[in-house]
Design a protein around this motif. Sequence first.
Motif, mmCIF file in Angstrom:
data_model
loop_
_atom_site.group_PDB
_atom_site.id
_atom_site.type_symbol
_atom_site.label_atom_id
_atom_site.label_comp_id
_atom_site.label_asym_id
_atom_site.label_seq_id
_atom_site.Cartn_x
_atom_site.Cartn_y
_atom_site.Cartn_z
ATOM 1 N N PRO A 411 85.473 72.055 32.678
ATOM 2 C CA PRO A 411 84.583 70.993 33.166
ATOM 3 C C PRO A 411 85.129 70.251 34.377
ATOM 4 O O PRO A 411 84.352 69.689 35.154
ATOM 5 C CB PRO A 411 84.441 70.056 31.954
ATOM 6 N N TYR A 412 86.442 70.236 34.568
ATOM 7 C CA TYR A 412 87.039 69.550 35.722
ATOM 8 C C TYR A 412 86.366 69.991 37.012
ATOM 9 O O TYR A 412 86.065 69.158 37.884
ATOM 10 C CB TYR A 412 88.536 69.855 35.781
ATOM 11 N N TYR A 413 86.112 71.301 37.152
ATOM 12 C CA TYR A 413 85.533 71.829 38.395
ATOM 13 C C TYR A 413 84.021 71.664 38.417
ATOM 14 O O TYR A 413 83.425 71.542 39.494
ATOM 15 C CB TYR A 413 85.916 73.303 38.560
ATOM 16 N N VAL A 414 83.381 71.651 37.244
ATOM 17 C CA VAL A 414 81.944 71.395 37.189
ATOM 18 C C VAL A 414 81.653 69.980 37.694
ATOM 19 O O VAL A 414 80.710 69.759 38.457
ATOM 20 C CB VAL A 414 81.422 71.558 35.743
ATOM 21 N N TYR A 415 82.503 69.016 37.283
ATOM 22 C CA TYR A 415 82.309 67.624 37.691
ATOM 23 C C TYR A 415 82.460 67.439 39.198
ATOM 24 O O TYR A 415 82.000 66.431 39.741
ATOM 25 C CB TYR A 415 83.322 66.717 36.995
ATOM 26 N N ARG A 416 83.107 68.372 39.849
ATOM 27 C CA ARG A 416 83.337 68.267 41.291
ATOM 28 C C ARG A 416 82.472 69.256 42.085
ATOM 29 O O ARG A 416 82.760 69.533 43.249
ATOM 30 C CB ARG A 416 84.824 68.510 41.589
ATOM 31 N N ASP A 417 81.441 69.762 41.444
ATOM 32 C CA ASP A 417 80.558 70.742 42.078
ATOM 33 C C ASP A 417 79.368 70.012 42.704
ATOM 34 O O ASP A 417 78.598 69.345 42.000
ATOM 35 C CB ASP A 417 80.076 71.738 41.029
ATOM 36 N N PRO A 418 79.167 70.134 44.030
ATOM 37 C CA PRO A 418 78.043 69.436 44.684
ATOM 38 C C PRO A 418 76.679 69.914 44.204
ATOM 39 O O PRO A 418 75.676 69.228 44.416
ATOM 40 C CB PRO A 418 78.249 69.753 46.173
#
Length: 510
Positions: A411-418
């Motif tokens: 989820p760390y990268y999902v939260y930073r996905d535009p």
Amino acid sequence: MLLLLITGALVMLLVWDYGRRSLRLHFFERSKISGPVSIPILGNGLQALFFRPENYIQKFGDYFNKYGKTFRLWVLGECLVYTTDLKYFEAILSSGTLLKKAHLYRFLDDFLGDGILLSTGHKWTSRRKALAPAFHFKCLENFVEIMDRNSGIMVEKLKKVADGKTSVDLFKYVSLEALDVITETAMGIQVNAQSDPNCPYTKALKSVVYIESNRLASVSQRYDWLFPIAAPFVYRRLQRDIRLMQDFTDKVIRERRAILEQSKADGSYRPIIMGDEETGKKSKMALLDILLQATVDNKPLTNKDIREEVDVFIFAGDDTTTSGVSHALHVISRHPRVQKCIYEELVSVLGQDPDAPVTQAKLLELKYLDCVVKETMRLHPPVPILGRFLPKDLQVGDKVIPGNTSILLMPYYVYRDPEYFPDPLTFKPERWLNGKEASTVPFTYIPFSSGPKNCVGQKFANLQLKTLISKVIRHYELLPLGEDLKPTYTFILSSSSGNHVGLMPRKKVN
């Protein structure tokens, strides 16, 4: 002859390795799931030698950029799939059967046993039900009093470094405060970690977490059969510290059970009935007290059962709270407008006196602070990785993840996905104003996981986060001093550079 035997053994080893991997490789190829080039036997073990807690986040980000939303790694015989694909998030987190944690959680077996974090099936269901009364609003109200009192101790400890010039790493202060809260709410005893950080229990817990976290990034310590051989002194220290903690908890449980039995004998015993007014009046109970009175299949929990759940509560609550609060305070110090809005809300809801106690009801009124907490956990989630073990093949759409695989949801990268959060790297608490979600796409924001195995203590965690953050900001103006964050993964998200801020005492209003 010897050369022939060695050659034969090597050939057999290569054939065995090919056999155990070939079927899974077939599924990966059909599903177009690739990853870094691996070699026989070792897989990606050589690349893994260069993995460190402080570079996990960057390495995985690089792999996602190169291989897409899903990639695979092999470490010796262990197959791992990493993904930000929300289709997998939904399939796994919504499942009532895919509850077994990924193999990386095995490092916690010795410490946590088969408590609610690691158990599955009937045992997990019954334990979760037994734990539920601990998070009833009447118990939470008592817990808030404990949180408020310990946050007051922390702001006192900070006075000696609050000169507006000194860069202070808040992580160590928050960690000890969180431990004081979690041990008192879990066991009903005060270890006074903030006053005595060298307390044997406190030192043992920090040692266990440190060692187990380092094992994540160490090929030589990663496997239980190799760990005692590769690092015998570290292994023995780990066993000693786990034993010390378990002995401590066992002693507390025995003493509290004796008190319970005595109350039954003298007629003063009253069972826990949440919602009962009298129970509410005397609800200064710890998690341990609730578990002592709980039954599973009409049988009381054993001391070992209770110790497992208490240990899980302490392990999970200490580190995640520390991560959430220390990241929030760091980020707030870098956003003066946000800090001003928080402070104005605190004065409006809690009054001018920074020492005025908070209540659960008052904390729930802090709507802007709630937005700040949510936005902090989006950019800096305390739990950046969720892992499950797939015993059987899992088909999602036209893709198949082979069985006997650990799948790591990121989820760390999902939260930073535009795609899901516009301008994702900007800290914007306003995304969450008026109770709205920053993203309406399911599974894009799951700071406490989701589905059947979501975090049972999320209300407790939110109250603790808001209690401590509000107490610090009522007493101090946070200044942007010290190093920036350098994300590090050690079961939870931390920063290898610390969580630095400057502190300036606020002027008291008469």
